[in-house]
Every structure is written in structure tokens, then in C-alpha cells.
Scaffold this motif. Structure first.
Motif, PDB file in Angstrom:
ATOM      1  N   LEU A  99      86.578   4.808   4.490  1.00  0.00           N
ATOM      2  CA  LEU A  99      85.430   5.553   3.968  1.00  0.00           C
ATOM      3  C   LEU A  99      84.337   4.594   3.528  1.00  0.00           C
ATOM      4  CD1 LEU A  99      84.067   8.159   3.017  1.00  0.00           C
ATOM      5  CD2 LEU A  99      85.375   7.999   0.898  1.00  0.00           C
ATOM      6  N   ASN A 100      83.159   4.727   4.113  1.00  0.00           N
ATOM      7  CA  ASN A 100      82.012   3.911   3.720  1.00  0.00           C
ATOM      8  C   ASN A 100      80.749   4.754   3.767  1.00  0.00           C
ATOM      9  OD1 ASN A 100      81.069   3.836   6.537  1.00  0.00           O
ATOM     10  ND2 ASN A 100      82.787   2.430   6.856  1.00  0.00           N
ATOM     11  N   ALA A 101      79.627   4.128   3.453  1.00  0.00           N
ATOM     12  CA  ALA A 101      78.361   4.864   3.320  1.00  0.00           C
ATOM     13  C   ALA A 101      77.913   5.515   4.619  1.00  0.00           C
ATOM     14  CB  ALA A 101      77.273   3.915   2.804  1.00  0.00           C
ATOM     15  N   SER A 102      78.381   5.025   5.757  1.00  0.00           N
ATOM     16  CA  SER A 102      77.953   5.593   7.040  1.00  0.00           C
ATOM     17  C   SER A 102      78.365   7.059   7.190  1.00  0.00           C
ATOM     18  CB  SER A 102      78.534   4.775   8.196  1.00  0.00           C
ATOM     19  OG  SER A 102      79.948   4.847   8.202  1.00  0.00           O
ATOM     20  N   ILE A 103      79.376   7.484   6.425  1.00  0.00           N
ATOM     21  CA  ILE A 103      79.826   8.871   6.520  1.00  0.00           C
ATOM     22  C   ILE A 103      78.745   9.839   6.044  1.00  0.00           C
ATOM     23  CG2 ILE A 103      80.857   9.126   4.222  1.00  0.00           C
ATOM     24  CD1 ILE A 103      83.216  10.528   5.560  1.00  0.00           C
ATOM     25  N   MET A 104      77.788   9.318   5.250  1.00  0.00           N
ATOM     26  CA  MET A 104      76.708  10.177   4.742  1.00  0.00           C
ATOM     27  C   MET A 104      75.776  10.638   5.853  1.00  0.00           C
ATOM     28  SD  MET A 104      75.796   8.141   1.193  1.00  0.00           S
ATOM     29  CE  MET A 104      74.890   9.485   0.440  1.00  0.00           C
ATOM     30  N   LEU A 105      75.853   9.992   7.007  1.00  0.00           N
ATOM     31  CA  LEU A 105      74.994  10.369   8.134  1.00  0.00           C
ATOM     32  C   LEU A 105      75.609  11.477   8.979  1.00  0.00           C
ATOM     33  CD1 LEU A 105      73.898   6.780   9.261  1.00  0.00           C
ATOM     34  CD2 LEU A 105      72.653   8.385   7.792  1.00  0.00           C
ATOM     35  N   GLN A 106      76.846  11.849   8.713  1.00  0.00           N
ATOM     36  CA  GLN A 106      77.479  12.910   9.486  1.00  0.00           C
ATOM     37  C   GLN A 106      76.886  14.258   9.089  1.00  0.00           C
ATOM     38  OE1 GLN A 106      81.733  12.830   9.584  1.00  0.00           O
ATOM     39  NE2 GLN A 106      81.834  10.683  10.196  1.00  0.00           N
TER      40      GLN A 106
END
Length: 794
Positions: free
Chosen positions: A362-369
Motif C-alpha cells: 500500500l502506497n500513495a499511488s493507490i489514491m489515483l485509483q
């Protein structure tokens, strides 16, 4: 600023926890027909409870194809532990590689992989074949292309050779199906595990034996479960009959694997998530959001006196209540929008701060989903609406005639609402404080409780599992004994407290009855009890390392009906129908964490040395006069490498291994500390805002009181009294709530600390002190103003 800070804290906590919940609940959602795929597991029930096993008896894999209707596909695999792996085109040796399974073509028919080289047609149906994932292929053959790896050989444990028949892509979505190497099941006939895989014994259940099934369309789970129940009954073995055990074959949905700690996952390096923890985190986030919203409601309604003339003028000039309502609601959305932007930045920061508590992937890139973006937008909309609806209604209903006459005092109903919301805020904060103190007290209790054996200055060294002979361990023992800073050494199994300990059923015949009990077995040499300072209550320890004598613990003594330790000496207990002599009784000690009770235990020597030694660990006591224990362990490593060249050296201090029992509790404590700090911060910010509005409204009153002789302290007490009463009411409400919740949490522990009165008093007093400091910051400043200036205030 108070509104923005409060809302941004609540929103950021919600965003991060929402991402964690989304991440953990979306494992293995990409498999075709995943809703029809189940793992078969085994529950073994007896008088002492239920033992959950993620595996099955290997014979069940054949029965699912011949005896059960409604199954479209089934796939069996065996988790294979390998000590050494070497590609024949390289000199590099890979020690203890993980995630290797023995399986066949059915596995690739059930789980859909993308084939980079080779094909799933007619794969793994013959001995000595292997399929690799792209990641594992790159490790073994770093310079070769996938198509060039086909046909290459891999050597397992220096004796078994398998030819690469295919390369598959690693799953690029979240999954618990994490295997990297697939060796043909027929190859298992060349291994020591053959008797567990190709057995017809229905009584042998192993967590290494895994079976997945895919149901036919429109087949009910109940019908399959009913057939599994009939199989369990039909194949109930004599051992289970004798010892009163009942075995159940259960169906675990594929989607349940990730969050069900009863059966576990396949990646042991990850701390498994749990539904209970995720729900608790979601509740914390909800409370933090509520606290921020309450601040907004309280401060905006309290601010009505300052905006009353504006509202009166707007209404006089023609503004309708509806227009004013939407104006104030729009202001709320703007402020919440600023808070949301701030909270996104805070969320990214929190992902770094809580890195060890957050799943590795889990990292910040999941916020783009898209799903997370939708969640953030919906959370923002709901919070903004709930925060703004009540203040907008209150402010828009003010009557212009009363306002322009100077009558801007809000109704008692609105004032009472603010008091109720403030009490709610501080109730939550007090519950968090009490919970933090008690959880910390329980952790301190667990870490410092006398477990019944010595834990200080003792380390244990694991020897290679692939070496099943005693001779090399004996050489290692002699070699380590020559180190001056080692005061004692013992060979044996695991330490007295560990996660893994064999359990057998034992029978004691009194002449009138048979007493049957499950009993754990601990192996060690004649020095083992001495090195761990485990006291003997009666009798003696084992005479030598190989004679099959037993020392039972006090709990086992009582379980078999003996009143005194001396009564058990020279009695016989039966294991598998064979009588074994009891030569001693030792004191009880905790075999696992304090969540578990002490259970019957028997200590014995290396009883199966001719087949495979059980002395897999060297236990060493480090001399206390040693200047550096790390230097001593470095010397031990040198001795180890001479005996086991190329093997991995692993030494663990006993007190460190015990601390690992409580990793989850440590995580809960840390998260509670943060939640408590944030709850106090939000509540106190709201209190500060209310005090600011209260003192500003009463500025002229303060001036008059000072002229009439009131002191600063008297005025401070006057201004703080109302809010202190709210804090005290919150404490009274929070105390029984916290007591109930924490008493429920402590039921998980067999050994627990007392729920002391001082915890509640400390929480209440600390909250009062914090509230007084916050309020006094503004009230004393206002009380010290020149009364002449105060009396000029409108």
C-alpha cells in the motif's frame, strides 16, 4: 483555522484507513469465477476447543473427484520446504527459497496465469518438471531470456533435478496466491514428503497439503458441505474415536483467506490483517471525523452572535432564508474543501509515518485509483453536508426585527445542543485516554511477567532443517563450549515459549478409568531444564538424551489426577499405546503468549534420533561479565559456519522472541496513542474556539466585574466553570463505556492486569488539567485587559 485543522485531521485519518480497508478487501478479486473458488480446510474439535488447520488429509484430493458431486475443478498442491536450490548453469546456491509448491496441471486450470514461455497444456504431469514465475526465473537465470530458460535444469537439495517446462507472469494484482515455483507432484515420490502426499491414511492432516475446489454453476455451498460432512463421518479414524476428537472439512471462500487469521495466508513474512482491527480502525476514523464536524457545528452556531447583524441586513434587503441557507452551506463546502486538500497531503505523510503498520504493497499511488478518488469525494461531500446543515439552518432562521434591535441571543435549545456535542467530544477523548493507559498497562504486564523460566541473556541458534542427523549438532555444541563468554549450552527443540510445539494424546490408566489428555511435548538434553532455570518439584530430569523418560509439568500432573508431585513419580503414561515412565514433575511455565493458558506438557530427550533428530536448536547462556554480546554471537557464527558452511546463521534472544508474541498489541498501543492525541487535539481546539467566543461575548461583563473588584482568578474560574462541568460530565459517561470495552478486550488474555481505579482517575484528571490550560490561555488574557477598554466594547 480551528475548523480546517479539525476537519483535515479527521479526513486524513479516514482517507488512510479507507485506503487500508479497500486494499485488504480487494485481494484475489481478479480470478475468473473467483466467487465459486474455495479452499478446503480442517477443523478438529475436542474437549479443549477447536484447532484450525488450513490443510487437509491428502486423501481428500482424490475423494473430491470421485465421491463429491457439484465440483467443476479441484487443484491440490503441497507446500514444499527446500533447503538448497541451484540452477545447473550457475554456481550460485539459493538457501531456503520460499513459495515452492508440488502440484500438477489442475492448478493452472483452476488459477489463470499468463504464459510467457511454454503452455499449460500437458504440464507438470510427469516427474521432474518445473514451472517458474518470471520473478523466480530472473533470480535463477539472470542473463537468459524466458524462451531460453525452457529446458534448463534446476537441482533441489543436491539430489533432485527438474527441467523447466514453462515461465508464467507474476500476478500483478493483489493476491495471496504468492507461489513462485511449481514442481510436478510426481516428483514428490523422490522426497521425504512422499508418505504424506501419496497416503491412503485419512487420519493424517497436514497444513502443507492444500486443496482448492471450484463449484459448478448454480451449485449450493450447502450441498457440497453436506457431502464433506458425510466424508468426515465415513472416514473417522480410530485415533479420533479414542481421544474424543471430531474432524470437520470446511469450505473457505477465496475472498476470506486474506483476513481470516484462523487459517492464515501463504506469505509468512507479512503480518496478516484482520477484520477486527480494520473495523476498529474504521471506528476510530469515524470518531475523529465526528469530532471535527462537531467543532464546525459548535463554532459556527456560537459565531451566530457576530454574524447576526449581517443576516438581519441581508434579510431586510430581500434575501430569503433559502438563499442564506445555501450561502452558509457553500461556505461550509469551501472550508471543508480546503481541509480536504490539506488532508490529502497529510494522508501521504501518514503513509510514510505509519509504514510499519501499513501493508507493504500500500502506497500513495493507490489514491489515483477511481474507487479511492470516488471514496475521497463522497467522504468530502458527506462531511461537508453534515457539518454545514445544522449551522446553516440555525443562522438562516434568525429574525431580522430582533436582530436589528440588538436581540441576537440564540435560543437555549441551540446552547444545549452545543453542550451535548461538547460532552460527546470529551467522552470520546476520555475513552481513548483510558484505553491507551490500560493497553499500555497490559503490555507492560505481559512483557514483565515471570513466565516461569529464565529469559535473560539466553539466545538460541537454529540448525539446518535439511540435516537430520545428531552428529553435526554435537560437533557444534563442543565447538561453542570452547568460547569463554558462553557459560552454558544445551541442545534441544524450540525454547520453552514458542509458537510451534508438538502435541500428542496421552493416556493414564488408574486401574478404574482411563484419563485421556492432549499433551505438548518439549525436547531437550540433560542441560535444558537447567539452562532455562525450570524448577523440579519432584523426581529428577531425564537420565540421558536418548532414553525415553518424561518430566511432566504441574498442569499435566493435576490433569492426570495426581494431587502431589511425588504421586506422579514412577507412574506410566501411554503414547500411541506404548507406556512411558514419568521420572519428574517440573514447575509450570507459559508455553505461549499470555493469551493462552498453561496446558499439560511433557519434557523428554531426543526420542527419534535414529530416524531424525529433534535437537534442532542450540540454546546458549551468555556470560553476564561479557562486554559485548554481539561479539560473542559473532564467535558463535564462526563456529557455526565451520560446521555448516554455506548455511544461514540465525540467532535469536529468547526475550526478543517472546516480545514477538505481542506485535499486534504493540501496534494497537501505538495506534491508540495517535488516536488519543488527535482526539484530544481536536476536542481542545473546539473548546478553545468556544472559550474565545464566550469571552468575546462577555467582554463588557468582565470589565464591569473588574471595576467592582473581581480578581483575575475569580473571573477565570467564572469563565471556565461552565466548560469544566461539561468535561466532568463527559468523564462520568466515558468511565463505564471504557470499562466495558476494555474488560471485553482483556477477555482474550488468559493472564491479564487489573483494571485499576487509578487509570480512570488519571484519565479524568489529565483531561481536566489539559482543558484548564487551554481555557486559561484565553480567559486569563481577557481578564487581564484594562476594564476601560472592555467597557467600550459594543
Amino acid at each position: 483555522m480551528i475548523n480546517i485543522i479539525s476537519l483535515s485531521i479527521g479526513l486524513s485519518a479516514s482517507f488512510v484507513i479507507g485506503m487500508m480497508v479497500y486494499y485488504d478487501f480487494t485481494f484475489d478479486k481478479f480470478h475468473e469465477d473467483g466467487d465459486r473458488i474455495y479452499r478446503l480446510v480442517t477443523d478438529i474439535e475436542d474437549a479443549q476447543g477447536i484447532d484450525y488447520n488450513s490443510g487437509i488429509t491428502a486423501t481428500l484430493r482424490l475423494a473430491t473427484n470421485t465421491s463429491i458431486t457439484g465440483i467443476e475443478q479441484s487443484a491440490f498442491f503441497y507446500k514444499w520446504w527446500v533447503g538448497k536450490v541451484k540452477a545447473d548453469s550457475s554456481d550460485q546456491i539459493f538457501m531456503d527459497p520460499e513459495k515452492i509448491i508440488l502440484t500438477d496441471q489442475a492448478y493452472f486450470e483452476l488459477f489463470e496465469y499468463k504464459w510467457i514461455a511454454g503452455s499449460k497444456n500437458d504440464i507438470l504431469n510427469r516427474p521432474n518438471e518445473v514451472v517458474l514465475t518470471a520473478k523466480r526465473a530472473k533470480e535463477y537465470f539472470p542473463t537468459l531470456l524466458p524462451e531460453d530458460i525452457i529446458g534448463k535444469n534446476i537441482i533441489y537439495n543436491e539430489t533432485i533435478t527438474a527441467q523447466v517446462k514453462g515461465i508464467v507472469a507474476d500476478f500483478d494484482e493483489r493476491t495471496d496466491i504468492v507461489f513462485n515455483e511449481f514442481v510436478s507432484l510426481e516428483t514428490a515420490r523422490q522426497t521425504e514428503d512422499a508418505d504424506q502426499i501419496f497416503t491412503d491414511d485419512w487420519g493424517m492432516t497436514s497444513s502443507a497439503s492444500q486443496l482448492f475446489i471450484k463449484l459448478q454453476e448454480n451449485t449450493s455451498v450447502g450441498s457440497i458441505q453436506s457431502q464433506l460432512d458425510q466424508l468426515a463421518i465415513a472416514h473417522k479414524d480410530e485415533y479420533s474415536e479414542q481421544f474424543g476428537q471430531t474432524r470437520h472439512f470446511k469450505m473457505q471462500p477465496l475472498s476470506d483467506i486474506h483476513l481470516n487469521a484462523d487459517y492464515g495466508v501463504y506469505d509468512y513474512t507479512e503480518l496478516q490483517s484482520s477484520k477486527e482491527v480494520l473495523i476498529a480502525l474504521a471506528v476510530i476514523a469515524l470518531f475523529l471525523l465526528l469530532l471535527g464536524s462537531i467543532n464546525f457545528i459548535n463554532l459556527n452556531t456560537a459565531q451566530a452572535t457576530q454574524r447576526a447583524k449581517e443576516i438581519g441586513v441581508r434579510k431586510t434587503l430581500g434575501s430569503s432564508r433559502k438563499q442564506l441557507f445555501f450561502q452558509f452551506l457553500t461556505e461550509t463546502f469551501l472550508i471543508t474543501g480546503v481541509a480536504a486538500v490539506v488532508s490529502i497531503g497529510l494522508s501521504i505523510w501518514m503513509l510514510d509515518v505509519f509504514d510499519e503498520y501499513i501493508p507493504r504493497g500500500l502506497n500513495a499511488s493507490i489514491m489515483l485509483q477511481p474507487q479511492i478518488i470516488l471514496f475521497i469525494v463522497l467522504t468530502f461531500m458527506v462531511v461537508a453536508f453534515l457539518s454545514g446543515i445544522y449551522p446553516s439552518l440555525v443562522l438562516s432562521q434568525l429574525k431580522p426585527v430582533k436582530v436589528l434591535k440588538g436581540d441576537t441571543f440564540l435560543s437555549n435549545k441551540n446552547s444545549e445542543t452545543r453542550k451535548v456535542l461538547t460532552v460527546f467530544q470529551f467522552t470520546i477523548a476520555q475513552v481513548f485516554i483510558i484505553a491507551t493507559l490500560l493497553v499500555g498497562k497490559q503490555i507492560h504486564f505481559m512483557m514483565n511477567k515471570d513466565l516461569g523460566f529464565q529469559t535473560d541473556a539466553i539466545a538460541y541458534v537454529q540448525t539446518p532443517w535439511t540435516d537430520d542427523q545428531f552428529a553435526s549438532r554435537q560437533v557444534l555444541e563442543t565447538s561453542i563450549q570452547s568460547i569463554p563468554s558462553i557459560s552454558q549450552i544445551s541442545l534441544g527443540g524450540m525454547p520453552p515459549a514458542s509458537q510451534n510445539m508438538a502435541t500428542r494424546s496421552a493416556v493414564y490408566k488408574t486401574g478404574k478409568e482411563e484419563i485421556i489428555k492432549d499433551i505438548q511435548v518439549l525436547n531437550g538434553d540433560t542441560n535444558y531444564l537447567e539452562i532455562y532455570k525450570i524448577p523440579l518439584l519432584a523426581g529428577r530430569t531425564i537420565r540421558n538424551d536418548t532414553i525415553e523418560e518424561y518430566v511432566i509439568n504441574e498442569t499435566a500432573m493435576h490433569a492426570f489426577g495426581f494431587k502431589n508431585p511425588e504421586d506422579a513419580i514412577d507412574k506410566y503414561i501411554e503414547f500411541s499405546g506404548k507406556e512411558k515412565l514419568v521420572v519428574g514433575v517440573m514447575g509450570d511455565f507459559n508455553q505461549r503468549s499470555l493469551k493462552s493458558e498453561i496446558v499439560p506438557l511433557a519434557f523428554t530427550g531426543d526420542t527419534s534420533r535414529k530416524r531424525r533428530t529433534k535437537f534442532t536448536y542450540a540454546h546458549i547462556t551468555l556470560a553476564r561479565h561479557t562486554t559485548s554480546w554481539q561479539e560473542t554471537l559473532a564467535l558463535v557464527k564462526q563456529k557455526f559456519n565451520k560446521v555448516y558452511p554455506g548455511e544461514t546463521f540465525q540467532a535469536t534472544f529468547v526475550d526478543e522472541s517472546i516480545a514477538r508474541f505481542y506485535v499486534e498489541e504493540q501496534r494497537i498501543s501505538t495506534l491508540l496513542n495517535w488516536a488519543t492525541g488527535l482526539a484530544i487535539l481536536i476536542s481542545c481546539l473546539g473548546l478553545l474556539g468556544l472559550v474565545i467566543h464566550s469571552t468575546e461575548r462577555r467582554t463588557k461583563e468582565i470589565g464591569i466585574r473588574k471595576v467592582l473588584g473581581a480578581t483575575v482568578l475569580q473571573i477565570n474560574n467564572l469563565l471556565c466553570r461552565e466548560f469544566l462541568v461539561l468535561v466532568l460530565v463527559a468523564f462520568v459517561i466515558a468511565t463505564p463505556i471504557a470499562y466495558y470495552a476494555l474488560d471485553l478486550w482483556l477477555t482474550d488474555f488468559a493472564y491479564k492486569t487489573d483494571v485499576s481505579l487509578w487509570i480512570f482517575l488519571a484519565a479524568g484528571i489529565s483531561m481536566i488539567i489539559i482543558a484548564m490550560l487551554i481555557m486559561s490561555f484565553k480567559t486569563i488574557t481577557t481578564a487581564m485587559k484594562n476594564p476601560v477598554d472592555s467597557l467600550k466594547t459594543e
